[in-house]
Design an enzyme around this catalytic site. Structure first.
Site: not given
Length: 195
Positions: A81-83
């Site tokens: 994931a990347d936020t």
């Protein structure tokens, strides 16, 4: 699409304590093998393209190093994931220093903004499946002193937009998934990819 049993072990391609905690809370079996990539965002990417591409790069990095573990069924999938935080269509990643953190928090506390998380799941059965999730945030304006106090007592350099949603009191409204803001929209991931 073949869904993944949440009791089957997966690899979490992240060292984020928030993501680890969220997976534990939802009883997903996982082992941490963090990705090792340089997070470069192409200036032509939209925020959604950026988080999907970075999450995919993280998954690819871990798969390249540990493909054999998937082939031997020691793990059934890789989750990455990347936020990012988006203010007026501008991507805010992690601040480089406290001055940049101050500027980010000042601006975010005065404007509605979005938290966008890209998620990528790789499995032998399905290959890469990626999506992104958006949550709208509205904060109360923070004074200079309150921002400085917040910077002094939180690890702002490790958070996109310099804000840890769990340690800030100035939230007026959250429209969307709080877990997405923390770093992983687990309920939506479970609904979409797991059984």
């Amino acid at each position: 699409m073949q869904k993944i049993n949440k009791k089957h072990p997966i690899i979490l391609a992240s060292n984020s304590p928030q993501r680890k905690r969220l997976l534990e809370e939802f009883a997903i079996s996982f082992t941490v093998i963090p990705a090792n990539i340089t997070e470069n965002i192409n200036e032509n990417w939209t925020p959604k393209q950026a988080v999907i591409e970075l999450s995919r790069q993280k998954a690819e990095n871990v798969i390249q190093q540990h493909q054999i573990l998937l082939q031997q069924r020691k793990f059934f999938a890789v989750l990455s994931a990347d936020t990012i935080v988006v203010l007026n269509n501008k991507i805010l990643g992690k601040p480089k220093n406290n001055n940049e953190a101050y500027e980010m928090i000042w601006n975010l506390s005065r404007s509605k903004h979005q938290v966008v998380t890209g998620v990528c799941i790789y499995s032998l059965a399905n290959g890469y499946c990626c999506d992104c999730f958006v949550t709208d945030i509205e904060m109360e304006p923070m004074s200079q002193q309150k921002i400085q106090d917040y910077i002094n007592t939180n690890n702002v350099l490790e958070r996109a937009g310099a804000i840890d949603i769990e340690n800030i009191q100035n939230i007026r409204k959250i429209d969307g998934d709080l877990h997405n803001v923390i770093g992983l929209p687990v309920k939506q991931i479970l609904k979409k990819w797991f059984v």
